[in-house]
Design a protein around this motif. Sequence first.
Motif, PDB file in Angstrom:
ATOM      1  N   ASN A 190      22.407  -9.693  13.757  1.00 36.52           N
ATOM      2  CA  ASN A 190      22.750 -10.833  14.611  1.00 36.52           C
ATOM      3  C   ASN A 190      23.288 -10.391  15.973  1.00 36.52           C
ATOM      4  OD1 ASN A 190      21.936 -12.870  12.862  1.00 36.52           O
ATOM      5  ND2 ASN A 190      23.920 -12.975  11.833  1.00 36.52           N
ATOM      6  N   ASP A 236      21.167 -11.237  19.332  1.00 37.60           N
ATOM      7  CA  ASP A 236      21.917 -12.359  19.899  1.00 37.60           C
ATOM      8  C   ASP A 236      21.216 -12.961  21.114  1.00 37.60           C
ATOM      9  OD1 ASP A 236      24.664 -13.858  20.294  1.00 37.60           O
ATOM     10  OD2 ASP A 236      24.161 -13.003  22.249  1.00 37.60           O
ATOM     11  N   ASN A 237      20.603 -12.103  21.938  1.00 38.98           N
ATOM     12  CA  ASN A 237      19.971 -12.576  23.172  1.00 38.98           C
ATOM     13  C   ASN A 237      18.464 -12.754  23.017  1.00 38.98           C
ATOM     14  OD1 ASN A 237      20.570 -13.445  25.778  1.00 38.98           O
ATOM     15  ND2 ASN A 237      19.897 -11.540  26.700  1.00 38.98           N
ATOM     16  N   LYS A 252      15.461 -18.032  21.391  1.00 33.09           N
ATOM     17  CA  LYS A 252      15.990 -18.866  20.311  1.00 33.09           C
ATOM     18  C   LYS A 252      14.889 -19.464  19.435  1.00 33.09           C
ATOM     19  CE  LYS A 252      20.256 -18.152  21.309  1.00 33.09           C
ATOM     20  NZ  LYS A 252      20.000 -16.978  22.168  1.00 33.09           N
ATOM     21  N   GLU A 253      13.679 -19.622  20.004  1.00 34.39           N
ATOM     22  CA  GLU A 253      12.592 -20.155  19.193  1.00 34.39           C
ATOM     23  C   GLU A 253      12.078 -19.117  18.188  1.00 34.39           C
ATOM     24  OE1 GLU A 253      10.581 -18.493  22.933  1.00 34.39           O
ATOM     25  OE2 GLU A 253      12.451 -19.500  22.378  1.00 34.39           O
ATOM     26  N   TYR A 273      14.402 -16.440  16.990  1.00 36.65           N
ATOM     27  CA  TYR A 273      15.506 -15.998  16.128  1.00 36.65           C
ATOM     28  C   TYR A 273      16.789 -16.702  16.551  1.00 36.65           C
ATOM     29  CZ  TYR A 273      18.446 -12.902  13.326  1.00 36.65           C
ATOM     30  OH  TYR A 273      19.324 -12.402  12.387  1.00 36.65           O
ATOM     31  N   ASP A 274      17.445 -17.328  15.595  1.00 35.72           N
ATOM     32  CA  ASP A 274      18.704 -18.032  15.871  1.00 35.72           C
ATOM     33  C   ASP A 274      19.860 -17.233  15.288  1.00 35.72           C
ATOM     34  OD1 ASP A 274      20.720 -19.798  16.426  1.00 35.72           O
ATOM     35  OD2 ASP A 274      20.147 -21.260  14.887  1.00 35.72           O
ATOM     36  N   LYS A 301      22.970 -17.397  15.952  1.00 33.97           N
ATOM     37  CA  LYS A 301      24.158 -18.203  15.640  1.00 33.97           C
ATOM     38  C   LYS A 301      23.995 -18.954  14.322  1.00 33.97           C
ATOM     39  CE  LYS A 301      26.200 -17.316  19.625  1.00 33.97           C
ATOM     40  NZ  LYS A 301      25.196 -16.400  20.194  1.00 33.97           N
TER      41      LYS A 301
END
Length: 222
Positions: free
Chosen positions: A44, A48-49, A52-53, A55-56, A58
């Motif tokens: 994670n 992290d960066n 988002k589509e 890998y999430d 958070k």
Amino acid sequence: WEMERSHKVDCSQHESVDTKSFKISANGGKVYDNVEANRVGNYNVLLDNAPKELYDAKGKSWEESHDAFHNAFAAFPWEVLECYSGPPTVAFTWRHWGTYTGTYEGHQGQGQLVEMFGFGLATVNDKLQLTDVKIYYDSREFLEVMRGQRTPDAANKTWRAGKCPQLEEMRSAANENEGRASFDAKKNETNGIIYKFNAHSILIAASFVPLAIAMGFLMRKH
């Protein structure tokens, strides 16, 4: 470090890092301290960066993130390729690879070799414990390969050409800055010449003032 992160629950007992000052980030993303990095897990932190589509970070727990990649690879080794500087700041390139025989988010691997290449900066203290780690790599390419959206052969093209994308970007930026600095230096040099010329002209003009006044006075007398 990876072994301690994955197998030592109490991060205050980690000996590979300076537990009080350690921080880590990937691709210019969030900077994690020792406690938070241990809580969310290495995957994670390093993703992290990521887009988002794809890998999430958070939305995944430590366990979920580890299970996702452990299910895809029976083993996922990591190695240093080249080291460019010594302590306290170590600059290096690295490779992460595995044989994709398992599944990732419902996608079945076909036994293909999946590789990641990247650049890193690791700062250590006088005990050679990590105090700051910055990792750079193309997370999009890696995740697209894992999802079956890109073939392994279509990834890492810059690396396969014998170049590090991150170093190339840094080199390009350095060249651009050098070019700008050279232009500024020439501009300053030119301004200096103009200034000297103007100052010299003013001095010359000033030296003629008394003569002009004297000539005007004489002409009035005659």
